[in-house]
Design a protein around this motif. Structure first.
Motif, PDB file in Angstrom:
ATOM      1  N   THR A 159       0.827  -1.210   0.000  1.00 14.28           N
ATOM      2  CA  THR A 159       0.000   0.000   0.000  1.00 14.28           C
ATOM      3  C   THR A 159       0.862   1.262   0.000  1.00 14.28           C
ATOM      4  O   THR A 159       0.549   2.243  -0.693  1.00 14.28           O
ATOM      5  CB  THR A 159      -0.934   0.002   1.226  1.00 14.28           C
ATOM      6  OG1 THR A 159      -1.646  -1.238   1.285  1.00 14.28           O
ATOM      7  CG2 THR A 159      -1.936   1.145   1.129  1.00 14.28           C
ATOM      8  N   ALA A 160       1.948   1.247   0.769  1.00 12.30           N
ATOM      9  CA  ALA A 160       2.852   2.409   0.804  1.00 12.30           C
ATOM     10  C   ALA A 160       3.466   2.667  -0.568  1.00 12.30           C
ATOM     11  O   ALA A 160       3.585   3.827  -1.002  1.00 12.30           O
ATOM     12  CB  ALA A 160       3.949   2.182   1.840  1.00 12.30           C
ATOM     13  N   CYS A 161       3.850   1.590  -1.252  1.00 11.69           N
ATOM     14  CA  CYS A 161       4.406   1.740  -2.604  1.00 11.69           C
ATOM     15  C   CYS A 161       3.364   2.285  -3.571  1.00 11.69           C
ATOM     16  O   CYS A 161       3.691   3.056  -4.476  1.00 11.69           O
ATOM     17  CB  CYS A 161       4.939   0.393  -3.102  1.00 11.69           C
ATOM     18  SG  CYS A 161       6.474  -0.125  -2.310  1.00 11.69           S
ATOM     19  N   MET A 162       2.106   1.882  -3.379  1.00 10.32           N
ATOM     20  CA  MET A 162       1.043   2.383  -4.247  1.00 10.32           C
ATOM     21  C   MET A 162       0.746   3.853  -3.965  1.00 10.32           C
ATOM     22  O   MET A 162       0.479   4.637  -4.879  1.00 10.32           O
ATOM     23  CB  MET A 162      -0.218   1.535  -4.056  1.00 10.32           C
ATOM     24  CG  MET A 162      -1.270   1.734  -5.127  1.00 10.32           C
ATOM     25  SD  MET A 162      -0.693   1.227  -6.779  1.00 10.32           S
ATOM     26  CE  MET A 162      -0.561  -0.555  -6.542  1.00 10.32           C
ATOM     27  N   LEU A 163       0.828   4.259  -2.698  1.00  8.31           N
ATOM     28  CA  LEU A 163       0.550   5.646  -2.320  1.00  8.31           C
ATOM     29  C   LEU A 163       1.590   6.622  -2.869  1.00  8.31           C
ATOM     30  O   LEU A 163       1.305   7.809  -3.038  1.00  8.31           O
ATOM     31  CB  LEU A 163       0.477   5.770  -0.796  1.00  8.31           C
ATOM     32  CG  LEU A 163      -0.769   5.176  -0.121  1.00  8.31           C
ATOM     33  CD1 LEU A 163      -0.581   5.126   1.380  1.00  8.31           C
ATOM     34  CD2 LEU A 163      -2.009   5.987  -0.481  1.00  8.31           C
ATOM     35  N   ARG A 164       2.791   6.118  -3.150  1.00  7.62           N
ATOM     36  CA  ARG A 164       3.834   6.996  -3.675  1.00  7.62           C
ATOM     37  C   ARG A 164       3.665   7.278  -5.168  1.00  7.62           C
ATOM     38  O   ARG A 164       4.290   8.195  -5.697  1.00  7.62           O
ATOM     39  CB  ARG A 164       5.227   6.397  -3.431  1.00  7.62           C
ATOM     40  CG  ARG A 164       5.446   5.062  -4.085  1.00  7.62           C
ATOM     41  CD  ARG A 164       6.847   4.519  -3.855  1.00  7.62           C
ATOM     42  NE  ARG A 164       7.826   5.230  -4.647  1.00  7.62           N
ATOM     43  CZ  ARG A 164       8.082   4.958  -5.926  1.00  7.62           C
ATOM     44  NH1 ARG A 164       7.410   4.002  -6.552  1.00  7.62           N
ATOM     45  NH2 ARG A 164       8.997   5.637  -6.577  1.00  7.62           N
ATOM     46  N   LEU A 165       2.800   6.502  -5.831  1.00 14.34           N
ATOM     47  CA  LEU A 165       2.569   6.708  -7.264  1.00 14.34           C
ATOM     48  C   LEU A 165       1.642   7.893  -7.493  1.00 14.34           C
ATOM     49  O   LEU A 165       0.837   8.260  -6.639  1.00 14.34           O
ATOM     50  CB  LEU A 165       1.952   5.454  -7.890  1.00 14.34           C
ATOM     51  CG  LEU A 165       2.784   4.176  -7.857  1.00 14.34           C
ATOM     52  CD1 LEU A 165       2.022   3.044  -8.529  1.00 14.34           C
ATOM     53  CD2 LEU A 165       4.135   4.377  -8.523  1.00 14.34           C
TER      54      LEU A 165
END
Length: 309
Positions: A159-165
């Motif tokens: 989720t954190a990786c997705m939020l950075r997009l």
């Protein structure tokens, strides 16, 4: 990219399983029936396990957790999927990220619950005299706590990786819930970090559980073939067959879904394999573990008899 021409996405539109109008209503009733069977089956196993003291054993403790995970997992996205069949379904950015987090959490949890169940069967068949000592309440509880900790921690990473997009103009998700591959297609920034995380975390969640399951069943089969009576071999096989089928379907459909390259063509194909582990598996698991299970049948009869009185 010129910031003047960029409008950041605040909500997503879910295409659903199909955009063909004549299939919407039939599919609505099909998946509604599947969800009702899933909810009824898993809730029944949970209630029977709690109410019947003879089911308070390690095997049924793990089965209780499997039913809990299946019920939660299917409930994360099935109501939204059903709404897709009736009208165009939109979801806010944060709702989408929350759904992504919980769907990842429960699917990863199932990986390790199935692994724990394989270890339980290994001890029961290969070391029956030590079963009560090895499979203590403390160990069983710790196995589940570690499983949930791994699942929710890895979901934070996804989720954190997705939020950075950054999601720019495109906001139509060619899928029936907020999942990683279709979201990556919409990003207007590089997804290399996400792909690395998917590969590393996905490999861990496939290799460690499947290796443990294969090794456990290697020892189990070796022990079964050494049993002299055919009745004993048949009983041992019957206690493992449900778990083998459930694990094969779950890990097989999951590997096909997440280890194929993301593209528009593969996304439509991915919906089919996804339906297996998001709808079919949570529905058939309670059937696999109850239809041929004498303990569950006895528990059901006792519970119904008490209710009648």
């Amino acid at each position: 990219m010129d910031s003047v021409n960029v409008s950041l996405v605040t909500e997503f539109i879910l295409v659903g399983l199909t955009d063909k109008p004549y299939l919407q209503i039939p599919l609505f009733f099909v998946f509604l029936a599947m969800y009702l069977v899933t909810a009824l089956g898993n809730l029944s196993l949970i209630i029977l396990t709690v109410l019947n003291s003879h089911l308070h054993t390690p095997m049924y403790f793990f089965l209780f957790n499997l039913s809990f995970v299946d019920l939660c997992y299917s409930s994360v996205f099935t109501p939204q999927m059903l709404m897709n069949f009736i009208r165009k379904n939109t979801t806010s950015y944060m709702e989408c990220m929350a759904q992504l987090y919980f769907s990842c959490s429960f699917v990863i949890s199932e990986c390790y619950v199935l692994t724990s169940m394989a270890y339980d069967r290994y001890v029961a068949i290969c070391k029956p005299l030590l079963y009560n000592l090895v499979m203590s309440s403390k160990l069983c509880l710790n196995l589940m706590l570690v499983s949930y900790f791994i699942a929710f921690s890895e979901s934070v990473a996804h989720t954190a990786c997705m939020l950075r997009l950054t999601f720019c103009d495109a906001n139509t998700i060619n899928y029936y819930f907020c999942d990683i591959p279709p979201l990556l297609q919409l990003s207007c920034t590089t997804t290399r970090v996400n792909e690395v995380v998917i590969f590393v975390v996905g490999s861990i969640n496939i290799i460690i559980p499947t290796s443990t399951i294969f090794v456990s069943y290697g020892f189990i089969l070796s022990s079964i073939f050494r049993i002299s009576s055919s009745e004993g071999r048949s009983k041992a096989f019957s206690t493992c067959s449900s778990h083998i089928i459930a694990a094969f379907l779950f890990f097989g459909s999951g590997a096909i879904r997440y280890f194929k390259p993301s593209s528009d063509g593969s996304m439509d194909e991915g919906k089919i394999s996804s339906v297996f582990y998001t709808n079919v598996i949570p529905m058939i698991n309670p059937l696999l573990y109850s239809l041929r299970n004498k303990d569950i049948k006895v528990a059901l009869r006792r519970t119904l008899r008490k209710r009648n009185f």
